[in-house]
Enzyme design. Structure first.
Site, PDB file in Angstrom:
ATOM      1  N   ARG A 190       1.557 -12.832  16.668  1.00 13.84           N
ATOM      2  CA  ARG A 190       0.793 -14.072  16.841  1.00 13.84           C
ATOM      3  C   ARG A 190       1.632 -15.306  16.500  1.00 13.84           C
ATOM      4  O   ARG A 190       1.586 -16.305  17.217  1.00 13.84           O
ATOM      5  CB  ARG A 190      -0.472 -14.042  15.967  1.00 13.84           C
ATOM      6  CG  ARG A 190      -1.435 -15.189  16.205  1.00 13.84           C
ATOM      7  CD  ARG A 190      -2.689 -15.052  15.373  1.00 13.84           C
ATOM      8  NE  ARG A 190      -2.442 -15.189  13.948  1.00 13.84           N
ATOM      9  CZ  ARG A 190      -2.278 -16.357  13.339  1.00 13.84           C
ATOM     10  NH1 ARG A 190      -2.341 -17.474  14.002  1.00 13.84           N
ATOM     11  NH2 ARG A 190      -2.060 -16.385  12.036  1.00 13.84           N
ATOM     12  N   TYR A 229       2.752   9.895   2.928  1.00 13.71           N
ATOM     13  CA  TYR A 229       3.775   8.859   2.801  1.00 13.71           C
ATOM     14  C   TYR A 229       4.839   9.016   3.892  1.00 13.71           C
ATOM     15  O   TYR A 229       5.102   8.077   4.656  1.00 13.71           O
ATOM     16  CB  TYR A 229       4.399   8.967   1.415  1.00 13.71           C
ATOM     17  CG  TYR A 229       5.478   7.939   1.112  1.00 13.71           C
ATOM     18  CD1 TYR A 229       5.159   6.597   0.938  1.00 13.71           C
ATOM     19  CD2 TYR A 229       6.813   8.328   0.981  1.00 13.71           C
ATOM     20  CE1 TYR A 229       6.150   5.654   0.638  1.00 13.71           C
ATOM     21  CE2 TYR A 229       7.805   7.405   0.685  1.00 13.71           C
ATOM     22  CZ  TYR A 229       7.473   6.070   0.507  1.00 13.71           C
ATOM     23  OH  TYR A 229       8.450   5.149   0.222  1.00 13.71           O
TER      24      TYR A 229
HETATM   25  N1  LIG Z   1      11.980   2.104  -4.751  1.00  9.58           N
HETATM   26  C1  LIG Z   1      12.459   3.031  -3.976  1.00  9.58           C
HETATM   27  O1  LIG Z   1      13.252   3.864  -4.431  1.00  9.58           O
HETATM   28  C2  LIG Z   1      12.081   3.068  -2.511  1.00  9.58           C
HETATM   29  C3  LIG Z   1      12.688   4.033  -1.692  1.00  9.58           C
HETATM   30  C4  LIG Z   1      12.339   4.075  -0.358  1.00  9.58           C
HETATM   31  C5  LIG Z   1      11.438   3.178   0.160  1.00  9.58           C
HETATM   32  N2  LIG Z   1      10.857   2.246  -0.642  1.00  9.58           N
HETATM   33  C6  LIG Z   1       9.882   1.337  -0.031  1.00  9.58           C
HETATM   34  O2  LIG Z   1      10.035   0.018  -0.536  1.00  9.58           O
HETATM   35  C7  LIG Z   1       8.763  -0.585  -0.700  1.00  9.58           C
HETATM   36  C8  LIG Z   1       8.615  -1.107  -2.125  1.00  9.58           C
HETATM   37  O3  LIG Z   1       8.713  -0.030  -3.030  1.00  9.58           O
HETATM   38  P1  LIG Z   1       8.699  -0.257  -4.610  1.00  9.58           P
HETATM   39  O4  LIG Z   1       9.618   0.734  -5.203  1.00  9.58           O
HETATM   40  O5  LIG Z   1       8.884  -1.675  -4.941  1.00  9.58           O
HETATM   41  O6  LIG Z   1       7.220   0.226  -4.957  1.00  9.58           O
HETATM   42  P2  LIG Z   1       6.099  -0.515  -5.815  1.00  9.58           P
HETATM   43  O7  LIG Z   1       4.974   0.445  -5.940  1.00  9.58           O
HETATM   44  O8  LIG Z   1       6.681  -1.062  -7.062  1.00  9.58           O
HETATM   45  O9  LIG Z   1       5.694  -1.720  -4.864  1.00  9.58           O
HETATM   46  C9  LIG Z   1       4.803  -1.605  -3.799  1.00  9.58           C
HETATM   47  C10 LIG Z   1       3.921  -2.835  -3.799  1.00  9.58           C
HETATM   48  O10 LIG Z   1       2.991  -2.768  -2.708  1.00  9.58           O
HETATM   49  C11 LIG Z   1       1.708  -3.130  -3.186  1.00  9.58           C
HETATM   50  N3  LIG Z   1       0.700  -2.518  -2.319  1.00  9.58           N
HETATM   51  C12 LIG Z   1       0.420  -1.206  -2.164  1.00  9.58           C
HETATM   52  N4  LIG Z   1      -0.576  -1.053  -1.267  1.00  9.58           N
HETATM   53  C13 LIG Z   1      -0.906  -2.289  -0.841  1.00  9.58           C
HETATM   54  C14 LIG Z   1      -1.868  -2.786   0.062  1.00  9.58           C
HETATM   55  N5  LIG Z   1      -2.690  -1.956   0.734  1.00  9.58           N
HETATM   56  N6  LIG Z   1      -1.961  -4.130   0.256  1.00  9.58           N
HETATM   57  C15 LIG Z   1      -1.154  -4.973  -0.426  1.00  9.58           C
HETATM   58  N7  LIG Z   1      -0.231  -4.560  -1.307  1.00  9.58           N
HETATM   59  C16 LIG Z   1      -0.111  -3.228  -1.506  1.00  9.58           C
HETATM   60  C17 LIG Z   1       1.676  -2.616  -4.603  1.00  9.58           C
HETATM   61  O11 LIG Z   1       0.681  -3.210  -5.397  1.00  9.58           O
HETATM   62  C18 LIG Z   1       3.088  -2.954  -5.062  1.00  9.58           C
HETATM   63  O12 LIG Z   1       3.170  -4.261  -5.557  1.00  9.58           O
HETATM   64  C19 LIG Z   1       7.725   0.454  -0.319  1.00  9.58           C
HETATM   65  O13 LIG Z   1       7.305   0.236   1.005  1.00  9.58           O
HETATM   66  C20 LIG Z   1       8.460   1.755  -0.405  1.00  9.58           C
HETATM   67  O14 LIG Z   1       7.941   2.706   0.492  1.00  9.58           O
HETATM   68  C21 LIG Z   1      11.159   2.179  -1.976  1.00  9.58           C
END
Ligand SMILES: NC(=O)c1ccc[n+]([C@@H]2O[C@H](COP(=O)([O-])OP(=O)(O)OC[C@H]3O[C@@H](n4cnc5c(N)ncnc54)[C@H](O)[C@@H]3O)[C@@H](O)[C@H]2O)c1
Length: 403
Positions: A190, A229
């Site tokens: 959008r 996931y």
């Molecule tokens: N940290 C890692 O090692 C890693 C590895 C691979 C991928 N990732 C990806 O990176 C991203 C961040 O990971 P992270 O380690 O910071 O995890 P985290 O859990 O600390 O952060 C995720 C954030 O998303 C928010 N969230 C979850 N569901 C939501 C929703 N429905 N609406 C709005 N907010 C929502 C949570 O409150 C949180 O603040 C994720 O997408 C994760 O899949 C992280």
């Protein structure tokens, strides 16, 4: 006789004068005494009143000081960007571990950042140092619901990331990664924004190819406990490319490998935080399976630099972002035990279902096309520490292995 009576009269007069003078002095002294007494009482009362006023005003003074402080609050230094270079950037999941570091980087680079988070695993305190800054906005919002704002770039990170968190409510994890991603792609379409998806190395599942490069399609159990996931992220990638092909949305896909650093949840069940917590508390470090499964951990600052450079590149195909320094889980347990100088021992528990056996990113693509590679080595601290090794070894006959 006459002379005598004259003398007596003169003496009487002098005595009288003396008595009058003494009376006068006594009177003045008593008046003075009363006056000073009254003054003391008055001063005392005044002091009490002043004290009471002070007590009543103290909280107001504190509030004013707080307000003054908040007006002159010191934020981390922020670069000045001209209107043309300053972007309006949305970070979903920006109050989480990775998102908050990304927020810091983009804010300090001088952009306008809007963080959207439902605080499922994220915390307000992760970004509180920006609250009130004119370039920053924090919105409590669930990405499963549509969002209408004007932005130039979207970093879509919203999703629980650690196994206990994403397995806690698998349906919600699926909704966040599917409906949430559709909503963000719809927004990108959008407003004409570019969207970067935080995908994961979990799309490779339990890989049969080692190290994993971006062309590998993966080996995922679609009905296992991690599927909400893994498959959620896989379909999120599919959605990105459908929007790119059908609607011309500019997408970037980062396949993120295990990351660690400050603001990780201590209790979120990821291996690094688990080991650190257990080592600090003197509890056994729990290793699932034999501990020979491998992982490669990158430091969060490296990941953030990779995400920003991918977003601003012209590479629309998926790119691995991770540190190829591979170690067994057992080695990690030993490293952390040694760094924390902990007497904890290592406890082996049954293997977790669908736990990937080998994980190491092939980052040649990121190196070649982005000029990016991690600069923080996990072992540099460890090797420095190893020169001062732990002297103690624990013995516990109940456990399989004791370090
Ligand atoms: N940290 C890692 O090692 C890693 C590895 C691979 C991928 N990732 C990806 O990176 C991203 C961040 O990971 P992270 O380690 O910071 O995890 P985290 O859990 O600390 O952060 C995720 C954030 O998303 C928010 N969230 C979850 N569901 C939501 C929703 N429905 N609406 C709005 N907010 C929502 C949570 O409150 C949180 O603040 C994720 O997408 C994760 O899949 C992280």
């Amino acid at each position: 006789m006459m002379r005598m009576s004259c003398l007596i009269t003169v003496i009487n007069r002098r005595i009288m004068k003396l008595l009058v003078a003494l009376g006068l002095i006594a009177y003045i002294a008593s008046v003075w005494g009363t006056y000073t007494n009254m003054r003391m009482i008055q001063e005392h009362n005044e002091l009490k009143i002043e004290q009471r006023i002070d007590e009543a005003v103290a909280p107001l003074r504190e509030k004013i000081q707080d307000l003054e402080l908040s007006l002159t609050q010191k934020y981390p230094p922020v670069k000045f960007l001209s209107e043309k270079d300053r972007k309006r950037i949305l970070i979903t999941g920006g109050a989480g571990f990775v998102g908050s570091h990304l927020t810091d980087k983009l804010m300090m680079d001088g952009h306008e950042v809007t963080v959207v988070d439902n605080f499922f695993t994220g915390r307000k305190r992760n970004v509180e140092h920006w609250i009130g800054h004119e370039n920053f906005e924090l919105i409590n919002h669930d990405v499963v619901e549509p969002l209408y704002i004007e932005v130039d770039q979207i970093y879509h990170l919203a999703s629980p990331a650690s196994p206990p968190n994403y397995m806690y409510n698998p349906i919600k994890t699926l909704k966040t990664n599917t409906i949430g991603t559709l909503n963000m792609l719809g927004l990108a379409k959008r407003v004409g924004a570019r969207l970067l998806l935080a995908s994961t190395s979990e799309v490779y599942g339990d890989p049969e190819v080692h190290p994993q490069n971006e062309d590998y399609w993966g080996h995922v159990n679609p009905i296992g406990p991690r599927a909400c996931y893994d498959e959620g992220k896989r379909v999120a990638e599919t959605m990105c490319y459908a929007y790119m092909k059908q609607e011309g949305v500019e997408v970037r896909v980062a396949r993120i490998f295990n990351t660690f650093g400050p603001r990780m949840h201590m209790n979120d069940g990821r291996v690094v935080s688990n080991f650190i917590l257990q080592a600090l508390q003197g509890e056994p470090l729990t290793v699932y399976g034999s501990g020979s499964q491998t992982r490669a951990f990158q430091y969060v600052s490296d990941l953030v630099n990779g995400l920003v450079s991918l977003m601003n590149s012209n590479i629309s195909s998926p790119v691995n972002l991770g540190n190829p320094e591979e170690h067994t889980i057992l080695e990690f347990a030993q490293m952390i035990k040694s760094l924390v100088v902990s007497r904890s021992h290592i406890q082996f528990l049954p293997e977790a279902q669908d736990d990937p056996q080998r994980r190491r990113p092939d980052i040649r693509k990121a190196k070649m096309l982005l000029g990016w590679e991690p600069v923080v080595s996990i072992t540099s601290h460890y090797t420095a520490k190893k020169k001062n090794p732990m002297p103690d070894v624990n013995v516990d006959s109940d456990l399989k292995v004791v370090w």
